[in-house]
Design a protein around this motif. Sequence first.
Motif, PDB file in Angstrom:
ATOM      1  N   LEU A  21       0.978  -0.967  -0.041  1.00  6.73           N
ATOM      2  CA  LEU A  21       0.072   0.017  -0.223  1.00  6.73           C
ATOM      3  C   LEU A  21       1.070   1.256  -0.086  1.00  6.73           C
ATOM      4  O   LEU A  21       1.392   1.534  -1.065  1.00  6.73           O
ATOM      5  N   HIS A  22       0.972   2.003   1.218  1.00  3.03           N
ATOM      6  CA  HIS A  22       1.875   3.004   1.157  1.00  3.03           C
ATOM      7  C   HIS A  22       2.413   3.353   2.537  1.00  3.03           C
ATOM      8  O   HIS A  22       1.833   2.540   3.386  1.00  3.03           O
ATOM      9  N   GLU A  23       3.267   4.252   2.764  1.00  2.00           N
ATOM     10  CA  GLU A  23       3.723   4.409   4.179  1.00  2.00           C
ATOM     11  C   GLU A  23       4.173   3.016   4.899  1.00  2.00           C
ATOM     12  O   GLU A  23       4.173   3.071   6.093  1.00  2.00           O
ATOM     13  N   GLY A  24       4.788   2.200   4.293  1.00  2.00           N
ATOM     14  CA  GLY A  24       5.119   0.933   4.862  1.00  2.00           C
ATOM     15  C   GLY A  24       4.097   0.008   5.392  1.00  2.00           C
ATOM     16  O   GLY A  24       4.253  -0.954   6.004  1.00  2.00           O
ATOM     17  N   GLN A  25       2.968   0.191   4.847  1.00  2.00           N
ATOM     18  CA  GLN A  25       1.711  -0.622   4.904  1.00  2.00           C
ATOM     19  C   GLN A  25       1.536  -1.720   3.954  1.00  2.00           C
ATOM     20  O   GLN A  25       1.845  -1.285   2.669  1.00  2.00           O
ATOM     21  N   TRP A  26       1.141  -2.764   4.461  1.00  2.00           N
ATOM     22  CA  TRP A  26       0.666  -3.927   3.508  1.00  2.00           C
ATOM     23  C   TRP A  26      -0.573  -4.397   3.737  1.00  2.00           C
ATOM     24  O   TRP A  26      -0.956  -4.347   4.904  1.00  2.00           O
TER      25      TRP A  26
END
Length: 244
Positions: A175-180
């Motif tokens: 996803l974004h900002e280190g998120q999955w």
Amino acid sequence: YIIRTWTFIKASSWSATVPSSVKGLLGACVVIPCSYNYPDPQISTTSFTGIWYNKNNQVICHSDKSQTSGQFRNRTKLLGDLSKKNCSLMIDDLQQSDVGPLYFRIEIKGYDQYSYKNNKVSVSYKLTAMMEFWFMTTEGENVSASCSVFHSCPTYPPSFIWSHSGEQHDQTQQLHEGQWNSTSTLTFRPNHSDHNKPLKCNITYHRGLSLISEAVKSVSFLSHLIKNTLLPVGGDQETQQPLT
């Protein structure tokens, strides 16, 4: 006449790209994506040393593991190839004291060194993980039940175990900002004996954190998640949170 054409190439500078913050599950692992750049050294560079510091200037991760502070030595790891300007960091067994801010430093043998103090990243933590769980079922037809959860550790993505047999397909999406986001889809053909039986999706994180989702399925209806349980590592107590 002689025509000369000049091509100007903007030199790289000392810069780093990291998210301003990442969020992880307490006791699990979190990955901080990181890339860096430096001015063209005009020489061959083959030896790189990467170091991560916390707000107290403790070495929380070092290319030479022996240089890492004791409390972090077995919990942190550089994931990227420093020679390819990848400085990504993994923190395992996330603790409340790991919140940062953190910053990266590169040392290039025979050239230069630099601390990216203007590119700091904070780490926040959560005590529980929320998940989504949904399916549509009709007797005699195939059912596709899905179980989905957000996480921040692609190195050790969560695993899924279903209480019902069938064809299982798991996938992870960045996803974004280190998120999955990891999703497991189970396809099976229900019958009358499945009526009002619970369908469970058990998600296990790295280091044993377990999240259990349970729903009751019956013929011809759409069901949503009704129970969300997080089991702490080594603990006997359960924390249950009914979802709205």
